[in-house]
Every structure is written in structure tokens, then in C-alpha cells.
Design an enzyme around this catalytic site. Structure first.
Site, PDB file in Angstrom:
ATOM      1  N   CYS A 170       0.917  -1.159   0.056  1.00 25.43           N
ATOM      2  CA  CYS A 170      -0.051  -0.198  -0.079  1.00 25.43           C
ATOM      3  C   CYS A 170       0.849   1.104  -0.348  1.00 25.43           C
ATOM      4  CB  CYS A 170      -0.954  -0.431   1.515  1.00 25.43           C
ATOM      5  SG  CYS A 170      -2.013   1.414   1.555  1.00 25.43           S
TER       6      CYS A 170
ATOM      7  N   CYS B 135      -6.435  -4.177   6.664  1.00 22.78           N
ATOM      8  CA  CYS B 135      -7.822  -2.655   7.011  1.00 22.78           C
ATOM      9  C   CYS B 135      -8.719  -3.271   6.335  1.00 22.78           C
ATOM     10  CB  CYS B 135      -6.833  -1.312   6.232  1.00 22.78           C
ATOM     11  SG  CYS B 135      -6.317  -1.825   4.915  1.00 22.78           S
TER      12      CYS B 135
END
EC number: 2.8.1.13
Length: 368
Positions: free
Chosen positions: A101, A198
Site C-alpha cells: 500500500c 485494513c
């Protein structure tokens, strides 16, 4: 400078944005919408990027008096992080989605868009430090708060990305950040930190992978090839795992067994004793350097987990590959993890672990 402050809705990114404003920069808050079906509410401290988080970020921006926008990067996040995570597990590897990410989203997609819109840099709430050298280079270093240090997951950033990055919290310990948030009147001062993956807010990685990849029953075998159990998908296992194996036959000596290999081609999970997990050699690919790549054989500290121990080692690079020789054996090094190399507190760079093994201690690296 014109700076985009990435605001997740948490306390760290809120204080980071405030500190950039205090430093005299022109700051715009941006919340990244990374989910194509964002939940309304957070599930305790798990997950992030909910509609609630976006609202929290907006309210902090209002307190600071800065413009605020939501940028939709859900499709890019799905392709570069979620699908990559799924493919890696299907291939018998254990990826770290936070590194991907940072590499692909926060310091590629976000930074590229910010620069295209005329901004100079991106600031985040990561716990790490940027140190400028006498010749003007910017180096990535560990945070002062060793318990919160996130330099490991930033080890994928290159020199160009670091030149446009700010980490305003790196010189401060987390308890002080919460105190500062309260002093600034941020209602999120006591908001729990997000943790785990997440996009898997319930923390059930095995269940999440099974829903995406489907069940794929196979055998759990010992190192001699004898079947000692069964599984519903080899993708749900990782090297070093002990719990949740569901073995139907105990070891003859009664000792616990661990996953020592995942074989996606034959859909087998191999288990063995703890001693088989010890390795002292790591081969990595997809090398990323936070500055000039190392020349020749260098002494380094090697870290293979986000909050793991740093291990003394020797390393050398060959184009996009890295070889690491550890001074002592370490356990549970899985393909797909990242090895991040340090020189003191400075991050040299990182590589994705392709293989690990135990080599004779007499094995020497190539000469300079």
C-alpha cells in the site's frame, strides 16, 4: 510548500496535518477512499477507511481550517494491494499488504496525483524520520518511539519518493501525540489505533481467503511425505505457523510441529519440528532502495517482520536481487515477507523474500 496531508481519520494523521500547518506549509487534507463498499462503522480497532473515518478526518480538517477532499482510489487499491495479496497467498507466499500500500498507493498513486495537481509533497502519520544529509540527500530513519516505529513498512520507498515525503511524528512518542491531539481540541484524541489488515476488519484472514479462492482440500504431510492431516486450502497456511493445523496424528516424539513449507503446486502443507524453521540465508527480489544501493558486501541489520527484531547480517545486491547472510539462525521466514535492511537507524532498502535456507557457517559472500 503546498502539502497534501493524508488523513485516515485517526489521531496520528490528524496531528501530522496540524504540525505541517504549524510549520508554515499550505496544507490540504485528503482522505483516501480505498473500499468499494465502505462500512459505516469501524469494528472495534480493526480495519479502517470506513465512512465514519472519513467523517472524523473531515471534522479535524474543519478544526484546523484547511480544505478537505476525499479521493477515490478504491479500484487502484483493489488491483495493487488486495488482488496482489490474494495472488501471493494462492502462490504459497505470505505478503505484507502495508508495504504494498505504501509503495503503490500512498507514495505512488497519491503522490503522483498530488504532484500533478501542483503540490510539492505528501505528509502522513507514519512513525519514521527523514534526516537531511550535508549534501542535501534525504534519508529514512527509525522513529524515536521504537514501539511504534514504522520504518519497516516504509522500506519500499525510493529516493525520489522520500524527497517528497514528510513524517512529522517521527521525533515524538505516541502518548505525547495523544496529549497533543487533546490539547488541540481533536475529539479523536482517544480513538483506538487501527491494526491488522485494513480490508479484513474481522481479522479472519483464512476465512477471507477461502471466500475469495474457494475451498481446495489437500493433505498435510510430514517431512517424510506421510499424511498427518488434511486442510481446506494450502493458501491459509504460512511458514512458522503452529496453531490451527488440525493434525490427525501426533508426532511420535510428542513434540509440537510447525508449518515448514507450503507447496501450492501439489496443494500440500509440510509440517516438521521447530529446528527445521531455523535459517541463516535469505534471497530476495523486487529490491527497493531508499537511496544509493549498497556497493559490494556490507554489514547490515536485517528485519523480516513489521515489529520484529533486527538481526546482524551481511548483505549484497545484484541488480534487483538481494542476498542476506545472518550471523545467527532466525525462525519462521516465509516467502513473500519483506526483508528490510538497516545501517544503524537508517533504512537502506528492502526486498521481497523469495527463499530462505540454512547454509553452513563457512559459506562466505562473494568478494568485493
Amino acid at each position: 510548500m503546498r502539502v497534501v496531508a493524508a488523513m485516515s481519520g485517526g489521531v496520528d494523521s490528524a496531528v501530522a496535518a496540524a504540525r505541517m500547518l504549524d510549520a508554515g506549509h499550505e496544507v490540504v487534507g485528503v482522505h483516501l477512499a480505498l473500499s468499494q463498499s465502505a462500512a459505516t462503522l469501524r469494528e472495534s480497532a480493526r480495519g479502517c477507511c470506513t465512512i465514519e473515518d472519513a467523517g472524523d478526518a473531515r471534522r479535524v480538517a474543519d478544526v484546523l481550517g484547511i480544505p478537505f477532499y476525499v479521493w477515490d482510489m478504491a479500484a487502484r487499491f483493489s488491483r495493487d494491494v488486495v488482488e496482489d495479496f490474494t495472488r501471493e497467498y494462492a502462490a504459497g507466499r505470505t505478503p505484507n499488504p502495508c508495504l504494498r500500500c505504501n509503495e503503490k498507493i500512498k507514495f505512488a498513486a497519491l503522490l503522483d496525483k498530488a504532484v500533478a495537481l501542483g503540490f510539492d509533497a505528501v505528509a502522513t502519520g507514519h512513525y519514521a524520520q527523514i534526516v537531511e544529509t550535508a549534501d542535501g540527500r534525504r534519508e529514512l530513519h527509525r522513529a524515536v518511539d521504537t514501539a511504534k516505529d514504522q520504518s519497516y513498512v516504509l522500506g519500499v520507498l525510493d529516493a525520489d519518493q522520500l524527497s517528497r515525503a514528510f513524517f512529522p511524528l517521527g521525533d515524538t512518542e505516541k502518548p505525547r501525540i495523544r496529549e497533543e491531539a487533546a490539547e488541540r481540541g481533536f475529539f479523536i484524541a482517544k480513538k483506538p489505533d487501527s491494526h491488522d489488515i485494513c480490508f479484513i476488519p474481522d481479522g479472519d484472514t483464512r476465512g477471507w481467503l477461502t471466500r475469495r479462492l474457494g475451498e481446495a482440500p489437500g493433505d498435510i504431510v510430514d517431512t517424510s511425505g506421510e499424511v498427518v492431516g488434511h486442510h481446506d486450502g494450502a493458501f491459509a497456511f504460512t511458514v512458522g505457523q503452529r496453531r490451527g493445523l488440525g493434525l490427525s496424528r501426533p508426532a511420535s516424539d510428542g513434540r509440537p510441529r510447525y508449518v515448514v513449507e507450503v507447496r501450492p503446486r501439489t496443494n500440500e502443507v509440510v509440517v516438521g519440528t521447530e529446528e527445521l524453521l531455523g535459517v541463516n540465508a535469505i534471497s530476495g527480489d523486487h529490491a527497493r532502495w531508499c537511496g544509493p544501493p549498497p556497493e559490494g558486501v556490507v554489514r547490515v541489520g536485517a528485519q523480516v517482520r513489521a515489529h520484529g527484531e533486527e538481526h546482524a547480517a551481511t548483505a549484497w545486491a545484484d541488480d534487483g536481487r538481494v542476498e542476506v547472510r545472518l550471523d545467527e539462525r532466525i525462525r519462521g521466514v516465509a516467502p513473500g515477507q519483506s526483508v528490510v535492511l538497516y545501517d544503524g537507524t537508517r533504512v537502506i532498502g528492502s526486498a521481497t523474500i523469495a527463499a530462505s535456507r540454512l547454509e553452513p557457517v563457512t559459506t562466505a559472500p562473494p568478494a568485493d
